[in-house]
Write an enzyme that holds these catalytic residues in place. Sequence first.
Site, PDB file in Angstrom:
ATOM      1  CB  CYS A   4     -14.863   1.683 -14.362  1.00 53.20           C
ATOM      2  SG  CYS A   4     -15.944   3.121 -14.324  1.00 53.20           S
ATOM      3  CB  CYS A  43     -18.758   0.893 -21.191  1.00 52.78           C
ATOM      4  SG  CYS A  43     -18.231   2.411 -20.344  1.00 52.78           S
ATOM      5  CD  GLU A  69      -2.981  -0.878  -0.079  1.00 51.93           C
ATOM      6  OE1 GLU A  69      -3.039   0.234  -0.641  1.00 51.93           O
ATOM      7  OE2 GLU A  69      -3.657  -1.849  -0.455  1.00 51.93           O
TER       8      GLU A  69
END
Length: 293
Positions: A188, A195, A35
């Site tokens: 996305c 899409c 992270e």
Amino acid sequence: MSISPVELLSWYDHARRDLPWRRPGVSAWQILVSEFMLQQTPVSRVEPIWSAWIERWPTASATAAAGPAEVLRAWGKLGYPRRAKRLHECAVVIASEYDDVVPRDVDTLLTLPGIGAYTARAVACFAYQASVPVVDTNVRRVVTRAVHGAADAPASTRDLDMVAALLPPDTTAPTFSAALMELGATVCTARSPRCGICPLSHCRWRSAGFPAGTVARRVQRYAGTDRQVRGKLLDVLRDSTTPVTRAQLDVVWLSDPAQRDRALDSLLVDGLVEQTADGRFALAGEGETGRPA
């Protein structure tokens, strides 16, 4: 309108990328390292450095035992090297105050060096399977489009509540969070959304005819910036086994001496570089001793 957990999780089950920090047996510390590295850095650049890092320093205590200069070297060209310094500081606290175990709860994670709202929730969610909302730019984009019918939206204090309301009320919530993030990263996307392969059958943005966004995108320039100069200065210091002279640093950026001096000063202020008594420069922790053999 909501997001169907069935549709999203079914898609994620077969479409998710095989990222090393998602594999079985990866510890909370190793997820925390990923992270830190993934902040503002593409996955493709993080993977090899994360793998080498975990092989070398698999625990917080192992990272803490390394000198800050070695941590900066291992960080390599991931960029934003203050993250490496903060990760090392975080490792020291976890090793000394938490018996080498990453805290489980968001509030405690938030007290650790270098950990903000996103990282604390990501670690709690992905390392400990906590049902907490995790919101990054990818998640925000998916929710803004699918639920609210807009192309984009600025960060908001309502983001956490908005995503929390979408989480399924069962043990699949952490996987749902990972799937939202994956959908935003791979389908996305900001510039070229695919899409046609999106698993969400109900998307308000698609139903509205894909209205254009209203948030101006900032293009982050790198060439010629202080960040680039800082990187070049750090490259010299990483490659040296002993402190270097000012003249050795001056040659890396001759076009703008004032910018070079400003970049060097900022590295000193950030604690990434130190100056020796005789005026030479070294990575933090190596000013008097040089690089360990």
